[in-house]
Each structure stands twice: as structure tokens, then as C-alpha cells.
Design a protein around this motif. Structure first.
Motif, PDB file in Angstrom:
ATOM      1  N   ILE A  59       0.835  -1.196   0.000  1.00 62.08           N
ATOM      2  CA  ILE A  59       0.000   0.000   0.000  1.00 62.08           C
ATOM      3  C   ILE A  59       0.871   1.247   0.000  1.00 62.08           C
ATOM      4  O   ILE A  59       0.507   2.284  -0.581  1.00 62.08           O
ATOM      5  N   GLU A  91     -16.203  -0.889   4.864  1.00 66.44           N
ATOM      6  CA  GLU A  91     -15.173   0.091   5.225  1.00 66.44           C
ATOM      7  C   GLU A  91     -14.423   0.567   3.982  1.00 66.44           C
ATOM      8  O   GLU A  91     -14.089   1.748   3.846  1.00 66.44           O
ATOM      9  N   ALA A  92     -14.125  -0.359   3.082  1.00 62.57           N
ATOM     10  CA  ALA A  92     -13.420   0.009   1.853  1.00 62.57           C
ATOM     11  C   ALA A  92     -14.205   1.041   1.057  1.00 62.57           C
ATOM     12  O   ALA A  92     -13.647   2.037   0.580  1.00 62.57           O
ATOM     13  N   MET A 146     -12.476   4.912   1.138  1.00 63.23           N
ATOM     14  CA  MET A 146     -11.897   5.327  -0.131  1.00 63.23           C
ATOM     15  C   MET A 146     -12.742   6.411  -0.792  1.00 63.23           C
ATOM     16  O   MET A 146     -12.208   7.374  -1.360  1.00 63.23           O
ATOM     17  N   SER A 156       1.074   3.520   6.127  1.00 58.73           N
ATOM     18  CA  SER A 156       0.578   2.187   5.799  1.00 58.73           C
ATOM     19  C   SER A 156       1.506   1.103   6.341  1.00 58.73           C
ATOM     20  O   SER A 156       1.047   0.117   6.922  1.00 58.73           O
ATOM     21  N   PHE A 162      -6.211   7.568   6.465  1.00 56.51           N
ATOM     22  CA  PHE A 162      -6.776   6.692   5.442  1.00 56.51           C
ATOM     23  C   PHE A 162      -5.864   5.510   5.139  1.00 56.51           C
ATOM     24  O   PHE A 162      -6.306   4.359   5.136  1.00 56.51           O
ATOM     25  N   PHE A 163      -4.589   5.780   4.861  1.00 57.84           N
ATOM     26  CA  PHE A 163      -3.707   4.685   4.490  1.00 57.84           C
ATOM     27  C   PHE A 163      -3.466   3.734   5.662  1.00 57.84           C
ATOM     28  O   PHE A 163      -3.282   2.526   5.455  1.00 57.84           O
ATOM     29  N   HIS A 197      -6.696   1.617   5.721  1.00 58.89           N
ATOM     30  CA  HIS A 197      -6.731   0.705   4.571  1.00 58.89           C
ATOM     31  C   HIS A 197      -5.736  -0.437   4.747  1.00 58.89           C
ATOM     32  O   HIS A 197      -6.033  -1.599   4.415  1.00 58.89           O
ATOM     33  N   SER A 198      -4.559  -0.146   5.286  1.00 57.18           N
ATOM     34  CA  SER A 198      -3.561  -1.181   5.526  1.00 57.18           C
ATOM     35  C   SER A 198      -4.102  -2.232   6.500  1.00 57.18           C
ATOM     36  O   SER A 198      -3.956  -3.439   6.277  1.00 57.18           O
ATOM     37  N   SER A 217      -7.306  -4.166   4.816  1.00 61.41           N
ATOM     38  CA  SER A 217      -6.972  -5.059   3.708  1.00 61.41           C
ATOM     39  C   SER A 217      -6.212  -6.287   4.183  1.00 61.41           C
ATOM     40  O   SER A 217      -6.434  -7.401   3.680  1.00 61.41           O
ATOM     41  N   TYR A 258     -13.493  -6.798  -1.582  1.00 62.89           N
ATOM     42  CA  TYR A 258     -13.030  -5.621  -0.826  1.00 62.89           C
ATOM     43  C   TYR A 258     -12.604  -4.507  -1.777  1.00 62.89           C
ATOM     44  O   TYR A 258     -13.013  -3.354  -1.639  1.00 62.89           O
ATOM     45  N   TYR A 309     -13.974  -0.824  -2.751  1.00 60.77           N
ATOM     46  CA  TYR A 309     -12.976   0.238  -2.586  1.00 60.77           C
ATOM     47  C   TYR A 309     -13.006   1.180  -3.798  1.00 60.77           C
ATOM     48  O   TYR A 309     -13.116   2.408  -3.658  1.00 60.77           O
TER      49      TYR A 309
END
Length: 402
Positions: free
Chosen positions: A148, A228-229, A233, A273, A322-323, A326-327, A330, A348, A352
């Protein structure tokens, strides 16, 4: 398959370094071609005579195509193999980006952008599945974070190059440069990524595909992670889609180069991330996800300021949050889905990129009717829902491997 060939990859080994470098290059390439157009949306609006919401189609359309194609590509990777699918994806999307820089009409440009999203679909979910299969459980959080991080770096460099070159030359030259860099990254990926050692090829029975997707929605946790994705995003892209329009206007009146330079804050996403992925591997994802979303929500509110430096700081905080989120989310997908992980990853990522497409364009309506305050209210609401879901996930009974 002998024991040596089935050995899991662990952090600190030469094969781990090769794998993470290759996948970081792949993430760089994919995000550069997808998001390099983002700072150019005001340029497209003026050059082609379209509205801000219409100009956002240069980003939203490929994201929508990518989202849909993910549901087809991930089952194909079960037959053709992970590395061949990812390699073809990277080369095709790079070449289409170069061609798109030469097309004179708005509609022709959008067609090529849509095709770019289609070809780019061969990387994201397949890469996640590759890591889930090949990496040791102790190393998957770090490796996913580095993947990521490559995405973040590609997004930053693509946006920066496009913005600066558009200001001093033309947007076509900027986009063409991104395509060439993506092509070089594709070559690096092809040469560096080790072949799969734990991948087991399977026959593709299309009638069975819906069932393999449907099983993931019966899990008590995965559907919430999928949502969540979509929310995170979508909100994140809204901020980046329309902040350029705000900063081009008085009282800021920034140049296109200055707006492109703001995207250097993506470096914060690269660091966030990897760091958050490592922390989540140690402390548990359920303890970290809600905190990362809260950080993003604080950053969103900071962008309401009339002080340019506070706005930029807010964008940094949004990016970090955010990152980081997301990390965590995912990598949680790969640990929660006990079978058909490529399909789980593709669901996912489908949501996203649908969030990027649908909510990213919807934010244009709020911007047109209520200015930046409308965008903040819209995105703040999305992150508020995401935070409530993260709190619910924190209370979820863990699986054996969660």
C-alpha cells in the motif's frame, strides 16, 4: 510440492525484499496511472469545457471499470496464476496511459481511461492474494503495508508529475510521462517478483464462482470490512478530487504546480501504511482500525480552516489516517477469509474502487451546491459511519487466525 518450495516468506530475508520491492513497483505503477489525472481535473474542466463533476469522470470511470473487472479477474488468477495476470495488467495499463495522452477528444479520452481501469484490475486483488498465500503470518501486515506504501508513492509521484508538467508544458506531456514511468515499473516487477511457491492452480468452473463470492458475505466480519473500503476510499477521494478547485480560487489562488506539490503529502501515507500494518500485526487489527479512522476524521475537519497551512496539515492527517486504516482492513481480509482469498480481496477492492467512483463523483454535487463545507459534511458523515463499523468490528469474536 516439496517442503522447501512451500516455505512461507518471512521479513528480513532476501526473498522478502525482492517480493516487497516488486509489489511496491506494481502498486506504484497502478496508482500512478489511475490517480495521476486527479490534480488535472480543473485543467480538463477548462480545456474540454466540462463541469467539475464531469471532469471527475477521468478518475471515476476507470475506478468503476476496475471495480467491476476485479470480480472476473480474481477467479481467472486461480487458473492462470498470480504473476502472469499481474504482469499483463501492468504492461497493458501503462501502454493505454501513453495512448490516452495523445487522444484529442474528451469522449475518446474517457474511453481509454475506462480501458485503463479494466486492465489495471489485474493487480490489486491478485497482489493481496499473492501475499496472503506466500507470506508468513508474522510478516503479512508489514508486506501489505509496503504494498500500500507503493500505492501511495505512485499516487503521489503521478499527481506531482502531472501537476508540475501541466503548469509548465501540457497535461498531455505529464500524462505521457506517467505512462512511461509505469512501463518501467512493470519491467521491474516482471524481473523481480519471485514465482508463486504456494499457489495451487484450479479449474475455473464459472457456475461455482457466485458461491465462492457468496460465502464471504455469510461471515460475520467480512461484509463490514467490505463496507469500510467503500466508505473510506470514497471519502478520501472526495477530499483530493475537489481540494484543487478550492485552492485554485481566491483567497488562495495557487498555481497548478503548487497544487500538484501538495500531493507530496502522500509520503505520509507511505510511512503510515507500513507502520500501521506493523503495529496492527503486533497489537491486533481490532485495536488499531478505529483509531486510524478517527485520525482521518480529525484531518477532514481541519480542512475547513481558512489558513492554507492548516488545510495542508489537514490533508496530511487525512492521508495518514486513510492509508493506516486501509492497511489494517486489507490485511484483515486475508486473515479472516480462510478460503478463496482472491475472491475476498476482490470484493473488498471492488467496493474500494466503487467508493472512489460513486462517492468521488457525488462529492462534486456537494461542492457545486455548498462549496467546501458541503464536501466536508459529506465526507465527515462517511467517516463517521466507518468509525461506527470499526467499533463494531472491535467487538467481533475473532477467528482462530484473526
Amino acid at each position: 510440492m516439496d517442503e522447501a518450495s512451500a516455505r512461507l516468506i518471512e521479513a528480513g530475508t532476501p526473498v522478502f525484499r525482492r517480493t516487497t520491492i516488486a509489489l511496491a513497483a506494481a502498486g506504484f505503477s497502478t496508482f500512478a496511472v489511475l490517480y495521476g489525472v486527479q490534480p488535472l481535473l480543473p485543467v480538463y474542466a477548462e480545456d474540454f469545457g466540462v463541469s467539475p463533476a464531469e471532469s471527475s469522470l477521468a478518475l471515476s470511470l476507470p475506478c468503476a471499470m476496475l471495480a467491476i473487472a476485479l470480480l472476473v479477474v480474481s477467479p481467472l488468477s486461480e487458473v492462470w496464476g498470480r504473476k502472469p495476470v499481474m504482469t499483463a495488467s501492468l504492461f497493458a495499463s501503462a501502454l493505454l496511459t501513453i495512448v490516452a495522452a495523445l487522444v484529442p477528444s474528451w469522449h475518446g479520452f474517457l474511453v481509454l481511461r475506462a480501458l485503463t481501469g479494466l486492465t489495471a484490475s489485474g493487480l490489486p486483488a491478485v497482489a493481496m492474494a499473492y501475499l496472503s498465500e506466500e507470506m508468513h503470518g508474522r510478516s503479512i501486515g508489514l508486506s501489505m503495508g509496503l504494498l500500500i506504501g507503493g500505492n501511495a508513492l505512485g499516487g503521489m509521484v503521478g499527481r506531482l508529475i502531472a501537476g508540475v508538467i501541466a503548469d509548465h508544458g501540457s497535461w498531455r506531456l505529464g500524462l505521457g510521462t506517467i505512462g512511461v514511468l509505469a512501463l518501467l515499473a512493470a519491467i521491474a516487477f516482471w524481473r523481480a517478483l519471485p514465482p508463486s511457491r504456494r499457489f495451487v492452480r484450479s479449474d475455473l468452473a464459472w457456475r461455482a464462482v457466485p458461491a465462492t463470492f457468496g460465502q464471504h458475505f455469510r461471515d460475520p466480519g467480512l461484509p463490514w470490512l467490505f463496507s469500510e473500503a467503500f466508505l473510506l476510499m470514497g471519502g478520501f477521494v472526495c477530499i483530493y478530487n475537489y481540494i484543487g478547485f478550492r485552492l485554485l480560487d481566491p483567497p488562495f489562488s495557487l498555481s497548478q504546480s503548487a497544487i500538484g506539490a501538495i500531493f507530496v503529502v502522500y509520503l505520509a501515507g507511505t510511512a503510515s501504511s507500513a507502520l500501521t500494518g506493523e503495529i496492527a500485526s503486533r497489537l491486533g487489527r481490532r485495536k488499531v482500525l478505529w483509531l486510524a479512522i478517527t485520525v482521518g476524521l480529525v484531518g477532514i475537519l481541519m480542512t475547513l480552516s481558512q489558513n492554507l497551512w492548516v488545510i495542508i496539515a489537514g490533508i496530511v492527517v487525512v492521508t495518514v489516517g486513510f492509508f493506516g486504516a486501509h492497511s489494517v482492513a486489507s490485511s484483515w481480509i486475508g486473515r479472516r477469509a480462510l478460503r478463496d482469498r482472491a475472491q475476498a480481496s476482490s470484493i473488498y477492492l471492488c467496493l474500494y474502487y466503487l467508493g472512489s467512483s460513486i462517492l468521488g463523483t457525488a462529492g462534486g454535487w456537494f461542492f457545486a451546491h455548498s462549496g467546501w463545507t458541503g464536501v466536508v459534511v459529506f465526507v465527515g458523515g462517511l467517516y463517521g459511519i466507518a468509525l461506527a463499523i470499526a467499533i463494531r468490528l472491535a467487538r467481533l469474536a475473532p477467528l482462530r487466525t484473526t
